[in-house]
Design a protein around this motif. Sequence first.
Motif, PDB file in Angstrom:
ATOM      1  N   LEU A 177       1.808  -7.240  -2.582  1.00 26.34           N
ATOM      2  CA  LEU A 177       2.481  -5.966  -2.830  1.00 26.34           C
ATOM      3  C   LEU A 177       1.736  -5.095  -3.838  1.00 26.34           C
ATOM      4  O   LEU A 177       2.248  -4.058  -4.260  1.00 26.34           O
ATOM      5  N   GLY A 178       0.545  -5.499  -4.211  1.00 29.42           N
ATOM      6  CA  GLY A 178      -0.244  -4.698  -5.127  1.00 29.42           C
ATOM      7  C   GLY A 178       0.394  -4.527  -6.489  1.00 29.42           C
ATOM      8  O   GLY A 178       0.208  -3.485  -7.147  1.00 29.42           O
ATOM      9  N   GLY A 179       1.152  -5.524  -6.915  1.00 30.26           N
ATOM     10  CA  GLY A 179       1.808  -5.460  -8.215  1.00 30.26           C
ATOM     11  C   GLY A 179       3.104  -4.672  -8.223  1.00 30.26           C
ATOM     12  O   GLY A 179       3.764  -4.584  -9.263  1.00 30.26           O
ATOM     13  N   ASN A 180       3.498  -4.127  -7.086  1.00 30.16           N
ATOM     14  CA  ASN A 180       4.723  -3.321  -7.017  1.00 30.16           C
ATOM     15  C   ASN A 180       5.943  -4.207  -6.779  1.00 30.16           C
ATOM     16  O   ASN A 180       6.653  -4.092  -5.778  1.00 30.16           O
ATOM     17  N   VAL A 181       6.203  -5.100  -7.708  1.00 30.24           N
ATOM     18  CA  VAL A 181       7.250  -6.098  -7.536  1.00 30.24           C
ATOM     19  C   VAL A 181       7.821  -6.488  -8.888  1.00 30.24           C
ATOM     20  O   VAL A 181       7.121  -6.498  -9.904  1.00 30.24           O
ATOM     21  N   VAL A 182       9.116  -6.778  -8.891  1.00 31.93           N
ATOM     22  CA  VAL A 182       9.832  -7.266 -10.072  1.00 31.93           C
ATOM     23  C   VAL A 182      10.502  -8.577  -9.686  1.00 31.93           C
ATOM     24  O   VAL A 182      11.072  -8.693  -8.596  1.00 31.93           O
ATOM     25  N   PHE A 183      10.455  -9.573 -10.580  1.00 25.45           N
ATOM     26  CA  PHE A 183      11.039 -10.885 -10.286  1.00 25.45           C
ATOM     27  C   PHE A 183      12.228 -11.164 -11.204  1.00 25.45           C
ATOM     28  O   PHE A 183      12.252 -10.754 -12.366  1.00 25.45           O
ATOM     29  N   LYS A 184      13.194 -11.885 -10.660  1.00 22.92           N
ATOM     30  CA  LYS A 184      14.337 -12.370 -11.423  1.00 22.92           C
ATOM     31  C   LYS A 184      14.653 -13.775 -10.936  1.00 22.92           C
ATOM     32  O   LYS A 184      14.730 -14.014  -9.727  1.00 22.92           O
ATOM     33  N   GLY A 223       8.324  14.614  -9.015  1.00 23.18           N
ATOM     34  CA  GLY A 223       8.947  15.916  -8.833  1.00 23.18           C
ATOM     35  C   GLY A 223       8.932  16.398  -7.409  1.00 23.18           C
ATOM     36  O   GLY A 223       9.654  17.333  -7.057  1.00 23.18           O
ATOM     37  N   GLU A 224       8.152  15.789  -6.539  1.00 30.78           N
ATOM     38  CA  GLU A 224       8.062  16.238  -5.160  1.00 30.78           C
ATOM     39  C   GLU A 224       9.206  15.748  -4.295  1.00 30.78           C
ATOM     40  O   GLU A 224       9.423  16.254  -3.206  1.00 30.78           O
ATOM     41  N   ASP A 225       9.902  14.771  -4.763  1.00 32.77           N
ATOM     42  CA  ASP A 225      11.000  14.221  -3.964  1.00 32.77           C
ATOM     43  C   ASP A 225      12.142  13.891  -4.908  1.00 32.77           C
ATOM     44  O   ASP A 225      12.066  12.956  -5.690  1.00 32.77           O
ATOM     45  N   LYS A 226      13.226  14.665  -4.817  1.00 26.56           N
ATOM     46  CA  LYS A 226      14.341  14.498  -5.743  1.00 26.56           C
ATOM     47  C   LYS A 226      15.330  13.424  -5.292  1.00 26.56           C
ATOM     48  O   LYS A 226      16.254  13.097  -6.010  1.00 26.56           O
ATOM     49  N   ARG A 227      15.143  12.892  -4.082  1.00 23.93           N
ATOM     50  CA  ARG A 227      16.050  11.860  -3.616  1.00 23.93           C
ATOM     51  C   ARG A 227      15.806  10.562  -4.365  1.00 23.93           C
ATOM     52  O   ARG A 227      14.668  10.261  -4.727  1.00 23.93           O
ATOM     53  N   PRO A 228      16.881   9.797  -4.608  1.00 28.49           N
ATOM     54  CA  PRO A 228      16.695   8.547  -5.364  1.00 28.49           C
ATOM     55  C   PRO A 228      15.769   7.589  -4.626  1.00 28.49           C
ATOM     56  O   PRO A 228      15.853   7.433  -3.419  1.00 28.49           O
ATOM     57  N   SER A 229      14.860   6.968  -5.344  1.00 25.60           N
ATOM     58  CA  SER A 229      13.934   6.025  -4.733  1.00 25.60           C
ATOM     59  C   SER A 229      13.498   5.009  -5.762  1.00 25.60           C
ATOM     60  O   SER A 229      13.330   5.322  -6.938  1.00 25.60           O
ATOM     61  N   ASP A 230      13.334   3.765  -5.343  1.00 32.27           N
ATOM     62  CA  ASP A 230      12.892   2.691  -6.221  1.00 32.27           C
ATOM     63  C   ASP A 230      11.624   2.116  -5.615  1.00 32.27           C
ATOM     64  O   ASP A 230      11.669   1.461  -4.588  1.00 32.27           O
ATOM     65  N   GLU A 232       0.824  -1.209   0.000  1.00 33.32           N
ATOM     66  CA  GLU A 232       0.000   0.000   0.000  1.00 33.32           C
ATOM     67  C   GLU A 232       0.859   1.260   0.000  1.00 33.32           C
ATOM     68  O   GLU A 232       0.534   2.249  -0.674  1.00 33.32           O
ATOM     69  N   TYR A 233       1.936   1.229   0.756  1.00 26.50           N
ATOM     70  CA  TYR A 233       2.849   2.376   0.766  1.00 26.50           C
ATOM     71  C   TYR A 233       3.430   2.607  -0.625  1.00 26.50           C
ATOM     72  O   TYR A 233       3.484   3.749  -1.112  1.00 26.50           O
ATOM     73  N   LEU A 234       3.878   1.529  -1.282  1.00 25.55           N
ATOM     74  CA  LEU A 234       4.472   1.657  -2.603  1.00 25.55           C
ATOM     75  C   LEU A 234       3.461   2.158  -3.629  1.00 25.55           C
ATOM     76  O   LEU A 234       3.800   2.950  -4.519  1.00 25.55           O
ATOM     77  N   THR A 235       2.231   1.708  -3.508  1.00 27.75           N
ATOM     78  CA  THR A 235       1.188   2.169  -4.426  1.00 27.75           C
ATOM     79  C   THR A 235       0.991   3.677  -4.300  1.00 27.75           C
ATOM     80  O   THR A 235       0.881   4.394  -5.310  1.00 27.75           O
ATOM     81  N   VAL A 236       0.964   4.164  -3.083  1.00 27.47           N
ATOM     82  CA  VAL A 236       0.820   5.612  -2.862  1.00 27.47           C
ATOM     83  C   VAL A 236       2.023   6.353  -3.435  1.00 27.47           C
ATOM     84  O   VAL A 236       1.880   7.376  -4.122  1.00 27.47           O
ATOM     85  N   GLN A 237       3.225   5.838  -3.173  1.00 31.02           N
ATOM     86  CA  GLN A 237       4.430   6.495  -3.669  1.00 31.02           C
ATOM     87  C   GLN A 237       4.459   6.549  -5.190  1.00 31.02           C
ATOM     88  O   GLN A 237       4.881   7.541  -5.783  1.00 31.02           O
ATOM     89  N   ASN A 238       4.001   5.498  -5.817  1.00 34.41           N
ATOM     90  CA  ASN A 238       3.997   5.460  -7.280  1.00 34.41           C
ATOM     91  C   ASN A 238       2.940   6.362  -7.892  1.00 34.41           C
ATOM     92  O   ASN A 238       3.001   6.670  -9.085  1.00 34.41           O
ATOM     93  N   SER A 239       1.975   6.767  -7.075  1.00 35.00           N
ATOM     94  CA  SER A 239       0.921   7.655  -7.587  1.00 35.00           C
ATOM     95  C   SER A 239       1.257   9.132  -7.389  1.00 35.00           C
ATOM     96  O   SER A 239       0.584   9.995  -7.927  1.00 35.00           O
TER      97      SER A 239
END
Length: 406
Positions: free
Chosen positions: A375-382, A341-348, A330-337
């Motif tokens: 994770l609400g789809g906020n995930v990458v697999f390898k 431009g509001e936060d210039k610090r690097p974030s993934d 849920e946190y990641l979903t909010v961050q991705n929305s």
Amino acid sequence: MALYSQTVDFLSESFSNHKTQIPLLAVTGASFTLGLFARSLFTGGGTRPTILASPRSTLLTGISEAENGQLPLPTDVLPGARDVATPYGSIRVYEWGPEHGAKVLLVHGITTPCIALGGLAHALVDRGCRVMLFDLFGRGYSDSPADLPQDSRLFTTQILLALASSPLSWTGAESGKFCLTGYSLGGGIAAAFAAYFPQLISSLVLLAPAGLVRDSQVSFQSRLLYERGFVPENVLGYLVGRRLRAGPLVAPKSKNHKLNASDALTEELPSQNAAEIQLLSREYPHVNVPAAVAWQVNNHRGFVHAFMSSMRHGPILRQRQWNTWTRLGEYLTVQNSVSSGEDKRPSDNKVHILCGNNDAIIVKSEIVPDATAALGGNVVFKFYEAGHEFPSTKYEEVASYIFDIL
């Protein structure tokens, strides 16, 4: 990593050979009777210690430099070693690499000390990163608190203590945040930490993570025999320790094999060929995971307690950790929305999950749908052509992946 345990395996293997199978009711009945009888034999008088010291203070006081170098786990096995005094016991931390490099914190699994991720740490430093590792309580050269459950709360506290011990800022406004990478049990620990302190983290990388192991994988015997109070703790600890000291089982698993505590000792260990070619410590090339784990099992007074407590309370099972993972999602979903431009610090704002195609612990057909949903789809697999032990054998490939997302 290993997952909630079938203690019936310990009991049956302790009192019979591999050809003899004791029926469940007979085992549990005998265990209960044994527990009542042996309580006085295995329970000493007086006050029990609250901290179980590591071999650093119980075994190696006054050891010579030459003797230290011959140990399966030398005290300076990795650069930048320090021992951090805390109310929970001493914590062994290693930190090195360029001071201004991208920061990576590595959290290891349930049976191995942090040297299992030594190859990965060196490979990241080679790429210009600043790395930190620490031995979880009861592993390697970290003490073990004997009166607290080894759950997400304790492990989160340990991470914060390790970070706070650094001469550099890992959490301040100018720190640049850090990449949190957890392996196996450490993956479950990392996900739980990220769910409550996401603002501290630039990237989250989970290597064959625990945390979403399905309840259906846990046998009835495991649930029954690991219930606190069913078998006296000292009796159960004796039997578990005896089983662990016997070494990993190598018998082939059946198709319907249920994960048990023996898998904890087996699946984190590389094959003999892989152990011979892995370079985990550049100062001591002879160091390998199987020998380090065997030495730890036999010499760390707190290991059996830590192992059992982590199996009971650690961030392993889906039914216990689902809400934690969904909180992170849920946190990641909010961050991705939110506008970048509001936060210039690097974030993934994706969780990166790396696994082995041949992993008998973290199964591809289960982790993919479960982690995606939680994770609400906020995930990458390898995925790698390897088993559960891949972080200690494919560390160059894993380091390249992590460096690419920093």
